[in-house]
Design a protein around this motif. Structure first.
Motif, PDB file in Angstrom:
ATOM      1  N   LEU A 281       0.824  -1.210   0.000  1.00 10.46           N
ATOM      2  CA  LEU A 281       0.000   0.000   0.000  1.00 10.46           C
ATOM      3  C   LEU A 281       0.859   1.262   0.000  1.00 10.46           C
ATOM      4  O   LEU A 281       0.512   2.265  -0.641  1.00 10.46           O
ATOM      5  CB  LEU A 281      -0.944   0.002   1.201  1.00 10.46           C
ATOM      6  N   LEU A 282       1.992   1.220   0.711  1.00 11.45           N
ATOM      7  CA  LEU A 282       2.898   2.365   0.721  1.00 11.45           C
ATOM      8  C   LEU A 282       3.436   2.640  -0.686  1.00 11.45           C
ATOM      9  O   LEU A 282       3.504   3.796  -1.123  1.00 11.45           O
ATOM     10  CB  LEU A 282       4.051   2.108   1.681  1.00 11.45           C
TER      11      LEU A 282
ATOM     12  N   LEU B  81       0.649   4.258  -2.745  1.00 12.17           N
ATOM     13  CA  LEU B  81       0.439   5.647  -2.340  1.00 12.17           C
ATOM     14  C   LEU B  81       1.552   6.553  -2.886  1.00 12.17           C
ATOM     15  O   LEU B  81       1.294   7.690  -3.303  1.00 12.17           O
ATOM     16  CB  LEU B  81       0.357   5.753  -0.818  1.00 12.17           C
TER      17      LEU B  81
ATOM     18  N   TYR C  12       0.794   7.195  -6.527  1.00 10.98           N
ATOM     19  CA  TYR C  12      -0.297   8.165  -6.668  1.00 10.98           C
ATOM     20  C   TYR C  12       0.210   9.581  -6.395  1.00 10.98           C
ATOM     21  O   TYR C  12      -0.103  10.521  -7.151  1.00 10.98           O
ATOM     22  CB  TYR C  12      -1.433   7.824  -5.708  1.00 10.98           C
ATOM     23  N   ALA C  13       0.984   9.741  -5.325  1.00 11.56           N
ATOM     24  CA  ALA C  13       1.490  11.075  -4.970  1.00 11.56           C
ATOM     25  C   ALA C  13       2.469  11.585  -6.025  1.00 11.56           C
ATOM     26  O   ALA C  13       2.418  12.762  -6.429  1.00 11.56           O
ATOM     27  CB  ALA C  13       2.158  11.025  -3.598  1.00 11.56           C
TER      28      ALA C  13
ATOM     29  N   SER D 151      -8.480   3.943 -10.265  1.00 13.17           N
ATOM     30  CA  SER D 151      -8.578   3.178  -9.015  1.00 13.17           C
ATOM     31  C   SER D 151      -9.600   2.055  -9.134  1.00 13.17           C
ATOM     32  O   SER D 151      -9.354   0.935  -8.670  1.00 13.17           O
ATOM     33  CB  SER D 151      -8.954   4.117  -7.860  1.00 13.17           C
TER      34      SER D 151
END
Length: 630
Positions: free
Chosen positions: A15-16, A19, A22-23, A99
Motif C-alpha cells: 500500500l505504501l 500511495l 499516486y502522490a 482506481s
C-alpha cells in the motif's frame, strides 16, 4: 482455485508503494499542462451539457461522442460546484477511474497469481499503477490513456475465463460497461477485442464462448451507442466521419520509417519476441494465459497504431503500456526459474542485445544528457532492490546492503568518467553494476550467470521507459511549457476578463482552462482541415476558399476579441513535411474574410527566440465596431 493472502507487513509495503505512485503522479501532473485535446474536449462537453449539439453547423468535433460522455462527470462537478477547478476535478476523476480499474485487476490478480506468490502479484500491480498514472505524462486523460484504464479489467477477466467460467455476474457486467466505454472511443481499438475473443473461442473449442455476461454487456451497450449516435448526431455520422476517413488521417500521416522504427515501437516488438522465445518454458497455466492475453492485446494495439500512421505519444501509449507489463511478467518468470539448457541463456542474450541497440539509437535522438547521473542511480537502485527481493524476499537487511554496495561500485565507475561525456558510459556502468549485484547475491556460478543476464535485461527493460518519460517530461516542462504556454497565458491573463480568442494555426495551445477565456471556433486548429491545407499548397483555390469561408463564418458569428495568427517558420505539416504558409496573406485573398478583417487591428507579437516554432501575431477587435454591433 486458491487466492493470494498477504501478511500485514506485505500489505503495508504494498500500500505504501501504491500511495507513493499516486502522490508522485499528482506532482508530475501539477507541473504539466493538460493536453490540448483534453481541454478542447472538456469545452465541447460543456456545450453538450448546455444542450448544444457539438456536431452542428457551427462546430467541428472529429471525435465520436463516447469521449464526451466519459468527460461528463468532471464537467458536471465543475458546473454545480464552480469553486472546484475544472483541472482538479478532471484529474480526480481520472484517478477514480484508474482506481476502480486497478481494484478490479487486483481481484482477478489474486486468482491468476495464486501459484506465483504474493511478491509477483504485488510487483505486477505496482507496475500497473505506474502505467495508469505515471506513464501517460502530458497525455493524461487522453482517449488512448482511457482505453488502457477501461480495458485492462477485461484483459485479466479474459485470462481468468480461460481457467474457470465462474465470475460474479455483477463484476462481469461492470467489466463489460468499462470495456464498452474504452473500445468505443475509436473504431480501431476493437482489433484487440476481436483477436482476444477469437483466441478464447479457439482455446475453448467452442464458438459460443463469447456468450458471457461481460461480452454480452459490451456488445449490447455498443449497439445502443452506435444506434443512438446515428439518430442523435447524424452530422457526425454522415458528414464528419466520412470526411475524417477520407481526408484527415491520410493528410497527417508521417513517413513509414518514422512509424516502423520508432523507439517505442521497436521496444514493443522486442517484448513480443521475448515472449515468443520464452512461451514454451512457462509451465504455470494461470501465468501463461495472462501472458498470452496481454500479448494478443499488444498485437491488436500495434495494428491500430500502424493503421493510424501517426506517431503522437498517446497513439503509442496503449501498446507501450502492455509491452512494459509483458516484459515485467517475463522478467519475473525468468528470475524465479532455474535454467536447464543453453538455449535459456540465448533467449536472454538476444533481447539484451536488441535493447542495447535501441538504447544507442535513442541516445542520438532524445538528448540523453538530460538523463543525469543522480536520476539514473536512483532508478537503478530501485530496480536492483526489486530484483533482490524477487530472488531472496526474506533477508531484508542483506538485500539493502547488497544494493548499497552495488551503487557504491557504480558510483566509483561514474567518478572515473568525470571530464568525459556521461551518456557514453551509462550502459557500460549499468552492466558492470549488474555483474557486481549478481556476484554479491550468490556464490553459485550457474546462478551468477543467471542473475547477470536477468539483471542486465532488467536494466535495459526498465531504464528505457524511465528514460523516455524523463526526456518527454523535461521537453514538455522546460521547453513547451516554459517557452510557449507560460508566455501565452501571461499575455491573455493581462487582458480584460472574459475575452474570447481565436487561433489561426496548425498547432495546439491548451489555454482554455488556464485563463478566463473562451475559444469560439469551429475548427479547433487548422490541422483539423488538413485536407484543405494540402489542396491549398497544391494551388487549389476552391479548397482554400472553402476553408476561408469556414473561418469567416466563425469570426462573423462569434466576434472573438483576440485573434492569434501563427507566423513562425514551418508552420504547416503536409504529408510529413514542414512548409511555410503566410496564413493572413492567403486569407485576405477571399472577400468574405476581408470584410470581417476590417474589424481588427494589429496589437502585438508574442514569440521567444529559443522556440523557433513559436511566433504569434495578435490582432484585437476594434471596440467601437463591437459596440455598434452590440
Amino acid at each position: 482455485m486458491t487466492s493470494i493472502k498477504l501478511t500485514h507487513g506485505q500489505k503495508f509495503l504494498f500500500l505504501l508503494s501504491i500511495l507513493i505512485i499516486y502522490a508522485f503522479a499528482w506532482v508530475i501532473q501539477n507541473n504539466l499542462f493538460l493536453n490540448w485535446d483534453v481541454t478542447a474536449l472538456l469545452q465541447t462537453t460543456s456545450y453538450l451539457i448546455e444542450k448544444h449539439n457539438p456536431y452542428n453547423a457551427n462546430f467541428y468535433e472529429p471525435n465520436p461522442p463516447m469521449i464526451l460522455y466519459l468527460y461528463l462527470p468532471p464537467v458536471l462537478l465543475h458546473k454545480f460546484f464552480s469553486s472546484i477547478n475544472i483541472i482538479y476535478s478532471f484529474r480526480i476523476y481520472i484517478y477514480l477511474l484508474a482506481s476502480v480499474s486497478w481494484l478490479l485487476c487486483y481481484f482477478f490478480g489474486k486468482k491468476l497469481f495464486s501459484e506465483q506468490g504474493s511478491l509477483v502479484f504485488c510487483l505486477f500491480l505496482i507496475t500497473l499503477a505506474s502505467v495508469y498514472l505515471i506513464l501517460p505524462l502530458h497525455e493524461f486523460g487522453q482517449r488512448d490513456h482511457l482505453l488502457i484504464i477501461l480495458s485492462m479489467p477485461y484483459f485479466l477477466a479474459a485470462a481468468y475465463r480461460l481457467l474457470t467460467n465462474s465470475i460474479n455476474t455483477a463484476y462481469a457486467i461492470l467489466i463489460g460497461i468499462l470495456a464498452c466505454a474504452g473500445f468505443c472511443l475509436k473504431p480501431q481499438f476493437w482489433y484487440a477485442l476481436f483477436l482476444i475473443e477469437i483466441y478464447i473461442c479457439y482455446t475453448k473449442a467452442n464458438f459460443l464462448t463469447w456468450n458471457r455476461p461481460e461480452t454480452l454487456t459490451l456488445l449490447i451497450l455498443s449497439a445502443i451507442y452506435t444506434f443512438s449516435t446515428f439518430i442523435f448526431y447524424p452530422t457526425f455520422s454522415f458528414t464528419i466521419l466520412p470526411y475524417i476517413l477520407k481526408n484527415y488521417y491520410s493528410n497527417v500521416v508521417v513517413l513509414w520509417q518514422q512509424i516502423l522504427f520508432h523507439q517505442i515501437a521497436l521496444y514493443s516488438w522486442i517484448s513480443i519476441l521475448f515472449f515468443m522465445m520464452n512461451y514454451s518454458e512457462i509451465s504455470d497455466r494461470n501465468y501463461k494465459f495472462l501472458n498470452v492475453i496481454l500479448f494478443i492485446a499488444l498485437i491488436g494495439f500495434i495494428f491500430a497504431y500502424y493503421l493510424q500512421r501517426t506517431n503522437y505519444y498517446y497513439h503509442l501509449l496503449p501498446f507501450f503500456s502492455l509491452a512494459i507489463l509483458l516484459f515485467t511478467l517475463q522478467l519475473i518468470w525468468l528470475i524465479r526459474q532455474p535454467y536447464r539448457h543453453w538455449r535459456n541463456y540465448l533467449f536472454i542474450t538476444i533481447p539484451v542485445f536488441l535493447l542495447f541497440l535501441i538504447q544507442q539509437h535513442t541516445k542520438i535522438l532524445l538528448l540523453v544528457f538530460l538523463f543525469n547521473p543522480a536520476t539514473c542511480f536512483i532508478c537503478l537502485g530501485i530496480l536492483f532492490l526489486l530484483l533482490a527481493f524477487i530472488v531472496n524476499p526474506k533477508n531484508i537487511w542483506k538485500n539493502f546492503l547488497i544494493v548499497f554496495l552495488t551503487l557504491f561500485f557504480g558510483y566509483v565507475c561514474y567518478r572515473l568518467t568525470i571530464g568525459a561525456l556521461w551518456f557514453k558510459y551509462i550502459e557500460t556502468i549499468a552492466i558492470f553494476m549488474a555483474v557486481i549485484f549478481s556476484l554479491l547475491m550468490t556464490r553459485d556460478q550457474r546462478k551468477q550467470i543467471n542473475y547477470i543476464c536477468t539483471a542486465s535485461l532488467a536494466i535495459l527493460i526498465f531504464v528505457f521507459p524511465m528514460y523516455m518519460m524523463f526526456c518527454i517530461y523535461r521537453l514538455e516542462n522546460d521547453g513547451y511549457k516554459k517557452l510557449v504556454l507560460n508566455k501565452l497565458i501571461s499575455f491573455i491573463s493581462a487582458q480584460p476578463q472574459h475575452q474570447s480568442v481565436y487561433f489561426i494555426s496548425c498547432k495546439y495551445y491548451p489555454i482554455i482552462n488556464y485563463t478566463d477565456t473562451a475559444m469560439p471556433q469551429r475548427l479547433d486548429c487548422l490541422r483539423a482541415s488538413s485536407y484543405l491545407n494540402k489542396k491549398l499548397y497544391q494551388g487549389d483555390d476552391s479548397a482554400w476558399q472553402q476553408l476561408t469561408n469556414e473561418i469567416s463564418k466563425g469570426l462573423a458569428l462569434n466576434k472573438p476579441n483576440l485573434i492569434f495568427i501563427d507566423t513562425s517558420k514551418s508552420n504547416m505539416v503536409i504529408n510529413g513535411k514542414y512548409n511555410d504558409i503566410d496564413f493572413l496573406k492567403q486569407l485576405l485573398q477571399v472577400n468574405s474574410f476581408t470584410m470581417e478583417w476590417k474589424n481588427y487591428h494589429y496589437l502585438t507579437e508574442i514569440s521567444d527566440p529559443s522556440a523557433i516554432s513559436f511566433k504569434l501575431r495578435v490582432y484585437q477587435r476594434i471596440r467601437t465596431v463591437d459596440n455598434s454591433l452590440g
